[in-house]
Structure formats: structure tokens, C-alpha cells
Write an enzyme that holds these catalytic residues in place. Structure first.
Site, PDB file in Angstrom:
ATOM      1  N   LYS A  29     -13.362 -71.585  -1.941  1.00 52.69           N
ATOM      2  CA  LYS A  29     -13.945 -70.721  -0.456  1.00 52.69           C
ATOM      3  C   LYS A  29     -12.790 -70.283   0.374  1.00 52.69           C
ATOM      4  CE  LYS A  29     -14.067 -74.976   2.606  1.00 52.69           C
ATOM      5  NZ  LYS A  29     -13.232 -74.597   3.736  1.00 52.69           N
ATOM      6  N   THR A  30     -11.528 -70.985   0.346  1.00 57.40           N
ATOM      7  CA  THR A  30     -10.519 -70.319   0.979  1.00 57.40           C
ATOM      8  C   THR A  30     -10.001 -69.117   0.349  1.00 57.40           C
ATOM      9  OG1 THR A  30      -9.945 -72.598   1.674  1.00 57.40           O
ATOM     10  CG2 THR A  30      -8.172 -71.117   2.108  1.00 57.40           C
ATOM     11  N   ASP A 215     -15.042 -70.424   8.988  1.00 59.30           N
ATOM     12  CA  ASP A 215     -14.942 -71.451   7.731  1.00 59.30           C
ATOM     13  C   ASP A 215     -15.750 -72.732   8.295  1.00 59.30           C
ATOM     14  OD1 ASP A 215     -14.475 -72.606   5.288  1.00 59.30           O
ATOM     15  OD2 ASP A 215     -12.385 -73.012   6.245  1.00 59.30           O
ATOM     16  N   GLU A 216     -16.229 -73.407   7.637  1.00 64.22           N
ATOM     17  CA  GLU A 216     -16.887 -74.751   7.790  1.00 64.22           C
ATOM     18  C   GLU A 216     -17.970 -74.621   8.674  1.00 64.22           C
ATOM     19  OE1 GLU A 216     -16.368 -77.384   6.156  1.00 64.22           O
ATOM     20  OE2 GLU A 216     -14.169 -77.259   5.288  1.00 64.22           O
ATOM     21  N   ARG A 608     -14.665 -85.802  -3.888  1.00 59.80           N
ATOM     22  CA  ARG A 608     -13.124 -85.600  -3.853  1.00 59.80           C
ATOM     23  C   ARG A 608     -12.561 -86.226  -5.070  1.00 59.80           C
ATOM     24  NH1 ARG A 608     -13.506 -82.688  -0.457  1.00 59.80           N
ATOM     25  NH2 ARG A 608     -15.590 -82.728  -0.688  1.00 59.80           N
TER      26      ARG A 608
END
Length: 673
Positions: A29-30, A215-216, A608
Site C-alpha cells: 500500500k505504501t 493511510d490506515e 506478520r
């Protein structure tokens, strides 16, 4: 753009209306946000100074700004705003302080300052026992996040207790205004109220921010949602990136339903799903998808990967919590031995900080280096709080908390009774403690000798303030520290000379940070506004509150952290410990019927892991001083059977144990070849 997959490319290029990028864990996404910023600047001719990207941590904002700047040619990225919500709020209040009725250099109260003020108010009025302090602080924060002002809080109070908290809320806000201060929640609430009531100011900010990226988005609360809505207006120049399956901060005011509200508020919303994961094996993703499918969804998605099937997920049931911690430690040593992994490749994730104690003991026993995330903040150190209090008083003389902290640091022979008399006089006159020192009426309240000491301090602070207003404010601060011989004070009040030197090093580091912040303000200020020491101090206070030292430690250590702290991170090999009812899901969540958020938290933990995932649980665990039988977490029943290996739930296979022992021995012999 050639490095993007088709869905990522679609998300970057779509600018015809509001866009929701549903970005699964590890889906890049970044890259989408940073490339979209570059696309807006270079292809859509929107100057960087009219683009803003918002996120939730300073670390994420720094990384995003660096990456975006590298993608844009030359100086075209100058003026780009990439910041946290609270930093944007701070800038709005700073620029509009006259409209808001604040004096320049207003203070930002952190959680401890706010708590201290609330405690004073509660003890003074006797309305509530100060034991209820946490409850009151939490309730006021929730009201502010939900845009509920004191008058409304009073009108909707359901009980005498709530009514009492609402009255404290009213007095707390009045006191903040008297101190020329705001608290952390005000950094969003005040800009929202300003935009709702002042069309001219709102239009000015809408002209400044022509395209907004967030974002987020699943972590936004009600006030942040409204701030975005007001800035965007009816233009639809908005891209938000989020994942409803990773919404794990409801206890902090986040509202995952904000993502669903987007569809109502923006009927033309384009939803683009990023489902290709670049982090984990297919097996880990299959387990994560299977688990999270048990939650209801407004937006369906399924993560997938081209990184191969990978090892099965292992679930290990140990006899008790001691055996569980021992097993995790020996597993890390064994896997490191067999596969030549580094210690930093391993992470141990848990639901609550109390679970770390036993794990630490076992890791120490086995001489395994480790790091626990969430250590104490740099800004929580006594010497830093002292110097910051001096700086806060210099930029805002009405900051009574700062005044009281430094008036006798170092000692100035100003006693408690003198300060009480000063406080009583200031309260009657409705002015700050510092302002009261200039009033003639104080002479009748405080003996001449004591008053002279107070006024000498006030005169000195005013001189320091004048010096800080010059061309070299940081030199003035260094001179101030020499004037009070703060280094000598540290040597008097530290356990050893070495400890005092270490603490003074921290102070020097703070002063250097202040210089860097002032320099950065000067270079970033695209509107030509003169850089001031008060801006730098406000940013330092906010930086601490936002990040509490988000420093990366790349040394070879096993990482220990809570599941909440692990969000946004990734590790080759993950252990999730304590997979039991009342731990995960947590007892409070079971009682509050909030299982969905606990399931999302488990999903975050699973995603993770890059290569291997091991879940552990204890058959018995000590609770309230007694050893009790545990029940395996309901989330274990929701894992796909074909992808999981279970151990400790039934009979052991002697053949499997023998094979494992032989493999370890062979690896050990290889090390000596």
C-alpha cells in the site's frame, strides 16, 4: 509504474472521484500512496504544496515523505505535506490561532499534564474520588473524539456519575483555555469545530489542500473522519487506503465502520482491492483468510501470494506457562542451529505485556539476546521533562504545569506555602501563576523576602524569553542551562557521576533536536512565515506524544512485543503465545462481546509471519495466584485443518521425535565440519 501490479496501477491512476483502496496485509500500500503522490505532481500538474497525505505515526509519515520525494524529479516535491493527523491539526491551530482566540506559543498538554490538571480539579471540587482519575480521563478523551462538547455531555449524562464527569470536563476545558493550552484530542477537535463554524477559514484550507490521501483509514475516529470530510468538501479529491480486517484500536476510539460510511457519503466511491501479498507464504495467507472469514464483512477480499505453499502452521500445547516459555526459547535455539537463522529473524507476539516476564527469564537463561518493544520514552526522562518545562514556560508563560515543575528545579528556596499563596491569588484573579507575579496585590499575600525570590525568577525568565526571540534561540537556551547550572543539579541528584553525565548527554541531544526542528521549520515553511522557537517546541512535544521513540534497533535480537505493537511489521519466523480463552480472546472482550476485534488482532498476528508461524498455549496458567486449567482459544478451532500441525493434544509419534532428534544432531555435527 512498471513495478506495480494491475490493481496497484489502477489505484494510482484513478483520480476521477473518491477512491477506497482496500489494501490487505503486505500488499504494497505504501508504494501505491507514494506513487500516487508522484503521479498527481508530475502528470496531473497539482503542485506538491497543495497535496496532503495523512497517517498515524511519525515513522510512517517520514518513510512516506522520503519515498515520495525520491520518485519526483528535482525540487517538485517541495511543500508536500505528509504528516500525522495530529501534526496537521497542530499546524491548523498554529496558523489560525487568532481566529481561535489563542495566543502564539500555546502549550500542548500530554497525557501526564492532562492527568495532573484533572487530579487538581477533582480534589479541589471533591466531586469524585481521585481513584476514578483513569476513568474520567478516558471518558473525556472519548467525548472529544466523538465531537461531544461539555454542554452536550451534560445534557446526555445517564447517571449522577456521568453528570459529575461532564462537569469536570467543563472545568477542565476552561482551565486549558486559561493556560493557553490544548490537549492531544483537541488537535483534531478544535480544527473540526473551526471548520464547521468559519466558512472563510475552511475555504482557505480547502484551497490549500486540493488532494488528500489517508493511510490506515480503518484507524480513524469520528473527529478524524469529519476533518477529512470537511477538507475534501464536495470535490471528491480523496484517496483512502485501509483494511477493515486490521482494525484493532476500538479501545483508542477507532471506528472501523468509517470505511462503510464512505459508501454512504460518497456514492460514486471507487473500491479497488489489493489482494496480492508480497510478504507471506500461501499457507500462512490461507490460514489468515480462513480465520477472518468468521467476521462479517462489507468488503470481501482474499489474500494470495506467489511465494510458494510454505511450511504448515504449528500449534504447540505445553503443560503449563513455564513449559510454554521454555519451549519457545528452545525452539528459537533449535531453529537457529538447524537453519542458520539470525536471532532478529524471530518475533514473539503476545496479547498482554504481563506475558513477557516469563519469556524474558527463559531467554536470559538460554543466553538469547532480545529486545522488548515499547520501552520508556526519551521524553519521559526526568531531565528531559525538566528542560521541556523551561521551554514550555518560555513560549507560553500561562502554562502553570510547567511553572510548578521548574520553580524549584534547581532549588530557589521557594516554599510550598509561598506557592499555595501564589496559587490562591492567581485563582481569585483568574490569571496564570506567572502573570500574578506582576501584580501589586501579591505584596499583601507573600512576605517580602519570598516575593523577591519569585520576582527575581520572573525577571530572569523574561530575559531568557527575549534572548530566545533573537536570531540564535538555541544559543540562548544553552546559556539558560548554564545560568541555572543544570549539570551541577544533575550531579547532586544522580546516583553517580556517570549517571549524571549520561543524563546531561540526553539534555544536549534534546537541544540539538530543537536546533534541527527550527532549521527544518525554516526550510519547510512554504508560506514564508517566520520560524519561531514556539513552533519548534510544540513540534517536539507532539513528536514525543506521537511516537514515544519509534527507533529501529537492527542488532541481532529476538523481538518481543504485543500483538497491537506488531501491526505494520513483518518477521521471517513468528511465535504467537498464549492462544487460550481469556487471553486471546481477552477476558474483557469476551465480557463485552467484542470477539470480532480479537479475531482481527489474531489475523494481524498471523499476517506478520513471512515464512513460519508457531502458535503456543499452556494447559495450566497461574491466575490470581492460583494455577488453573485453561481452555484453548476458540480461534484455533477456526483454522483450516489441512494447514495445521498439532502437538501436545494427543499421542506423540516416536518416529517423528526420533527424526527430529537426528536432524538436530546432524546440523550440530555440520557446524564442526
Amino acid at each position: 509504474m512498471t513495478q506495480l501490479n494491475p490493481r496497484q496501477k489502477e489505484a494510482v491512476l484513478y483520480i476521477d472521484g473518491p477512491c477506497l483502496v482496500l489494501a490487505g496485509a503486505g500488499s504494497g500500500k505504501t508504494s501505491v500512496i507514494t506513487r500516487k503522490i508522484a503521479y498527481l505532481i508530475e502528470q496531473c500538474d497539482i503542485p506538491a504544496r497543495h497535496i496532503a497525505a495523512l497517517t498515524f505515526t511519525n515513522k510512517a509519515a517520514r518513510e512516506m515523505k522520503e519515498r515520495a520525494s525520491k520518485l519526483v524529479k528535482g525540487s517538485a516535491s517541495r511543500g508536500l505535506t505528509v504528516s500525522t493527523f495530529h501534526n496537521l491539526g497542530l499546524n491548523i491551530i498554529r496558523r489560525e490561532h487568532k481566529s481561535l482566540g489563542f495566543k502564539p506559543g500555546f502549550s500542548i498538554f500530554d497525557s501526564e499534564d492532562a492527568r495532573s490538571l484533572l487530579k487538581d480539579l477533582m480534589m479541589k471540587d471533591g466531586d469524585l474520588d481521585s481513584d476514578h482519575l483513569d476513568l474520567v480521563q478516558h471518558q473525556i478523551s472519548n467525548w472529544k473524539n466523538d465531537l461531544i462538547i461539555p454542554a452536550r455531555a451534560l445534557s446526555v449524562a445517564q447517571s449522577p456519575g456521568e453528570q459529575a464527569i461532564a462537569l469536570i470536563y467543563q472545568r477542565y476545558n476552561q482551565a486549558l483555555r486559561a493556560y493557553n493550552a490544548v490537549d492531544f484530542d483537541d488537535l483534531i477537535l478544535i480544527p473540526v469545530e473551526l471548520f464547521q463554524t468559519n466558512a472563510e477559514v475552511l475555504q482557505r484550507w480547502q484551497r490549500k489542500i486540493r488532494y488528500l490521501l489517508v493511510d490506515e483509514y480503518q484507524d480513524t475516529n469520528s473527529s478524524q473522519y469529519l476533518l477529512v470530510q470537511l477538507i475534501v468538501g464536495n470535490r471528491g479529491a480523496l484517496t483512502v487506503v485501509g483494511d477493515d480486517d486490521q482494525s484493532i484500536y476500538a479501545w483508542r476510539g477507532a471506528r472501523p465502520e468509517n470505511m462503510s460510511l464512505l459508501k454512504q457519503d460518497y456514492p460514486s466511491l471507487r473500491v479497488i482491492k489489493l489482494e496480492q501479498n508480497y510478504r507471506s507464504t500461501s499457507r500462512i495467507l490461507r490460514v489468515a483468510n480462513h480465520l477472518i472469514a468468521n467476521n462479517p464483512h462489507d468488503f470481501d477480499k482474499a489474500l494470495w501470494s506467489e511465494m510458494g505453499l510454505g511450511d504448515p502452521i504449528r500449534v504447540l500445547r505445553c503443560k503449563n506457562e513455564d513449559a510454554e516459555a521454555e519451549r519457545v526459547a528452545t525452539e528459537i535455539l533449535t531453529q537457529r542451529l538447524r537453519k542458520q537463522y539470525k536471532f532478529r529473524d524471530f518475533a514473539i507476539l503476545y496479547r498482554g505485556n504481563h506475558q513477557a516476564r516469563l519469556l524474558e527469564m527463559k531467554l536470559q537463561q538460554h543466553q538469547i539476546p532480545y529486545k522488548i518493544s515499547g520501552g520508556s520514552s526519551f521524553f519521559a526522562k526526568t531531565e528531559i521533562k525538566d528542560v521541556m518545562a523551561y521551554l514550555r514556560l518560555i513560549v507560553n508563560p500561562d502554562d502553570d504545569n510547567a511553572f510548578l515543575r521548574i520553580i524549584n528545579t534547581p532549588r530557589r528556596q521557594i516554599g510550598t506555602s509561598t506557592l499555595e499563596a501564589l496559587g490562591g491569588y492567581a485563582s481569585e484573579r483568574h490569571i496564570s501563576l506567572f502573570a500574578a507575579l506582576d501584580e501589586l496585590g501579591l505584596q499583601s499575600r507573600i512576605p517580602e523576602k519570598n516575593l523577591e525570590r519569585l520576582q527575581r525568577f520572573a525577571h530572569w525568565i523574561k530575559q531568557v524569553t527575549r534572548n530566545c526571540g533573537g536570531d540564535r534561540p538555541v544559543d540562548a537556551i544553552r546559556e539558560m542551562l548554564n545560568d541555572i547550572d543544570y549539570e551541577g543539579w544533575l550531579h547532586q541528584n544522580s546516583a553517580s557521576s556517570k549517571a549524571a553525565e549520561k543524563r546531561m548527554e540526553n539534555v544536549f541531544y534534546l537541544v540539538e533536536s530543537l536546533q534541527k526542528t527550527i532549521d527544518k521549520n525554516s526550510s519547510d515553511d512554504d508560506e514564508g512565515e517566520e520560524s519561531r522557537i514556539e513552533d519548534a517546541v510544540a513540534k517536539l512535544v507532539l513528536r514525543d506524544m506521537m511516537e514515544r521513540q519509534e527507533e529501529e534497533d537492527l542488532s541481532d535480537q529476538v523481538q518481543l512485543m504485543t500483538l497491537h505493537a506488531s501491526k505494520g511489521l513483518e518477521f521471517p519466523h513468528v511465535f504467537m503465545v498464549g492462544m487460550e480463552e481469556e487471553l486471546l480472546p481477552h477476558r474483557n472482550s469476551i465480557e463485552d462481546n467484542n470477539i470480532e476485534e480479537e479475531r482481527r488482532l489474531t489475523y494481524v498476528g498471523i499476517t506478520r509471519a513471512q515464512r513460519t508461524l508457531t502458535m503456543t498455549l499452556a494447559g495450566k496458567r497461574k491466575q490470581f495466584g492460583e494455577m488453573s486449567e485453561t481452555t484453548p482459544s476458540r480461534f484455533l478451532d477456526e483454522l483450516p485443518v489441512d494447514d495445521v500441525e498439532w502437538e501436545g493434544f494427543g499421542e506423540q509419534s516416536p518416529e517423528k521425535n526420533l527424526a527430529k532428534g537426528e536432524e538436530t544432531l546432524a546440523n550440530l555435527l555440520n557446524l564442526f565440519d
